[in-house]
Design a protein around this motif. Structure first.
Motif, PDB file in Angstrom:
ATOM      1  N   GLY A  36       0.834  -1.193   0.000  1.00  0.00           N
ATOM      2  CA  GLY A  36       0.000   0.000   0.000  1.00  0.00           C
ATOM      3  C   GLY A  36       0.873   1.248   0.000  1.00  0.00           C
ATOM      4  O   GLY A  36       2.097   1.176   0.135  1.00  0.00           O
ATOM      5  N   VAL A  37       0.246   2.384  -0.175  1.00  0.00           N
ATOM      6  CA  VAL A  37       0.947   3.667  -0.196  1.00  0.00           C
ATOM      7  C   VAL A  37       0.260   4.569   0.809  1.00  0.00           C
ATOM      8  O   VAL A  37      -0.972   4.669   0.816  1.00  0.00           O
ATOM      9  N   SER A  38       1.035   5.215   1.654  1.00  0.00           N
ATOM     10  CA  SER A  38       0.439   6.071   2.684  1.00  0.00           C
ATOM     11  C   SER A  38      -0.301   7.244   2.040  1.00  0.00           C
ATOM     12  O   SER A  38       0.009   7.660   0.918  1.00  0.00           O
ATOM     13  N   ALA A  39      -1.274   7.770   2.761  1.00  0.00           N
ATOM     14  CA  ALA A  39      -2.047   8.915   2.265  1.00  0.00           C
ATOM     15  C   ALA A  39      -1.133  10.101   1.986  1.00  0.00           C
ATOM     16  O   ALA A  39      -1.306  10.811   0.990  1.00  0.00           O
ATOM     17  N   ALA A  40      -0.124  10.300   2.838  1.00  0.00           N
ATOM     18  CA  ALA A  40       0.809  11.420   2.647  1.00  0.00           C
ATOM     19  C   ALA A  40       1.619  11.233   1.363  1.00  0.00           C
ATOM     20  O   ALA A  40       1.821  12.194   0.603  1.00  0.00           O
ATOM     21  N   ASP A  41       2.076  10.011   1.107  1.00  0.00           N
ATOM     22  CA  ASP A  41       2.838   9.755  -0.117  1.00  0.00           C
ATOM     23  C   ASP A  41       1.954   9.887  -1.352  1.00  0.00           C
ATOM     24  O   ASP A  41       2.385  10.446  -2.366  1.00  0.00           O
ATOM     25  N   LEU A  42       0.731   9.391  -1.282  1.00  0.00           N
ATOM     26  CA  LEU A  42      -0.189   9.543  -2.418  1.00  0.00           C
ATOM     27  C   LEU A  42      -0.418  11.019  -2.722  1.00  0.00           C
ATOM     28  O   LEU A  42      -0.397  11.433  -3.885  1.00  0.00           O
ATOM     29  N   ALA A  43      -0.632  11.806  -1.674  1.00  0.00           N
ATOM     30  CA  ALA A  43      -0.856  13.241  -1.862  1.00  0.00           C
ATOM     31  C   ALA A  43       0.359  13.902  -2.502  1.00  0.00           C
ATOM     32  O   ALA A  43       0.223  14.731  -3.412  1.00  0.00           O
ATOM     33  N   LYS A  44       1.550  13.533  -2.071  1.00  0.00           N
ATOM     34  CA  LYS A  44       2.770  14.104  -2.633  1.00  0.00           C
ATOM     35  C   LYS A  44       2.939  13.698  -4.097  1.00  0.00           C
ATOM     36  O   LYS A  44       3.325  14.519  -4.942  1.00  0.00           O
ATOM     37  N   ILE A  45       2.656  12.457  -4.413  1.00  0.00           N
ATOM     38  CA  ILE A  45       2.764  11.974  -5.788  1.00  0.00           C
ATOM     39  C   ILE A  45       1.806  12.741  -6.698  1.00  0.00           C
ATOM     40  O   ILE A  45       2.185  13.189  -7.783  1.00  0.00           O
ATOM     41  N   VAL A  46       0.576  12.930  -6.248  1.00  0.00           N
ATOM     42  CA  VAL A  46      -0.394  13.683  -7.048  1.00  0.00           C
ATOM     43  C   VAL A  46       0.019  15.148  -7.145  1.00  0.00           C
ATOM     44  O   VAL A  46      -0.113  15.765  -8.211  1.00  0.00           O
ATOM     45  N   ASP A  47       0.567  15.722  -6.063  1.00  0.00           N
ATOM     46  CA  ASP A  47       1.065  17.104  -6.118  1.00  0.00           C
ATOM     47  C   ASP A  47       2.171  17.239  -7.154  1.00  0.00           C
ATOM     48  O   ASP A  47       2.226  18.211  -7.897  1.00  0.00           O
ATOM     49  N   GLU A  48       3.069  16.264  -7.182  1.00  0.00           N
ATOM     50  CA  GLU A  48       4.213  16.309  -8.101  1.00  0.00           C
ATOM     51  C   GLU A  48       3.809  16.084  -9.560  1.00  0.00           C
ATOM     52  O   GLU A  48       4.327  16.743 -10.452  1.00  0.00           O
ATOM     53  N   PHE A  49       2.905  15.135  -9.805  1.00  0.00           N
ATOM     54  CA  PHE A  49       2.650  14.678 -11.169  1.00  0.00           C
ATOM     55  C   PHE A  49       1.234  14.897 -11.675  1.00  0.00           C
ATOM     56  O   PHE A  49       0.993  14.722 -12.875  1.00  0.00           O
ATOM     57  N   GLY A  50       0.300  15.226 -10.798  1.00  0.00           N
ATOM     58  CA  GLY A  50      -1.078  15.463 -11.223  1.00  0.00           C
ATOM     59  C   GLY A  50      -1.660  14.279 -11.974  1.00  0.00           C
ATOM     60  O   GLY A  50      -1.497  13.125 -11.582  1.00  0.00           O
ATOM     61  N   GLU A  51      -2.311  14.563 -13.096  1.00  0.00           N
ATOM     62  CA  GLU A  51      -2.951  13.529 -13.914  1.00  0.00           C
ATOM     63  C   GLU A  51      -1.955  12.499 -14.442  1.00  0.00           C
ATOM     64  O   GLU A  51      -2.313  11.371 -14.732  1.00  0.00           O
ATOM     65  N   LYS A  52      -0.684  12.883 -14.592  1.00  0.00           N
ATOM     66  CA  LYS A  52       0.333  11.964 -15.116  1.00  0.00           C
ATOM     67  C   LYS A  52       0.602  10.805 -14.161  1.00  0.00           C
ATOM     68  O   LYS A  52       1.226   9.823 -14.549  1.00  0.00           O
ATOM     69  N   ALA A  53       0.142  10.915 -12.922  1.00  0.00           N
ATOM     70  CA  ALA A  53       0.332   9.839 -11.950  1.00  0.00           C
ATOM     71  C   ALA A  53      -0.558   8.638 -12.254  1.00  0.00           C
ATOM     72  O   ALA A  53      -0.324   7.546 -11.754  1.00  0.00           O
TER      73      ALA A  53
END
Length: 109
Positions: A35-52
């Motif tokens: 799994g991926v923590s909520a904080a990491d998911l949020a950071k990934i979406v912040d960094e890459f947006g739709e490209k994630a």
């Protein structure tokens, strides 16, 4: 260095092998098993947006049109295997995928 991917993903295995050959020992987070923590998911979406979101994945093709219209963070929280892989974080620098740009950041090529 943290490596978000899947054990069964050919691109992830290739990237991991290259990183290990270069002397790195990344912390491996299997998005399905660990799994991926909520904080990491949020950071990934912040960094890459739709490209994630990996719109070529089997998981994506199995979603309804209504599900596909959801926000990237909600989609990844519900379906972590939708994440484009690998996502690598090293010293605060994030990359996605394993094309030449990501290789240059992590391997200096």
């Amino acid at each position: 260095m943290r490596f978000f991917g899947l054990k069964t993903c050919d691109t992830c295995r290739k990237a991991l092998k290259s990183l290990q050959a270069a002397g790195f020992t990344p912390e491996i987070i299997d998005v399905r098993a660990d799994g991926v923590s909520a904080a990491d998911l949020a950071k990934i979406v912040d960094e890459f947006g739709e490209k994630a979101i990996n719109r070529a994945s089997t998981t994506w093709r199995g979603l309804s049109d209504e599900e596909k219209s959801g926000a990237p963070l909600a989609l990844l929280a519900a379906h972590p295997t939708l994440m484009k892989r690998p996502v690598i974080e090293a010293d605060g620098v994030w990359t996605i995928g394993w094309k030449a740009d990501a290789q240059a950041v992590h391997l200096g090529e």
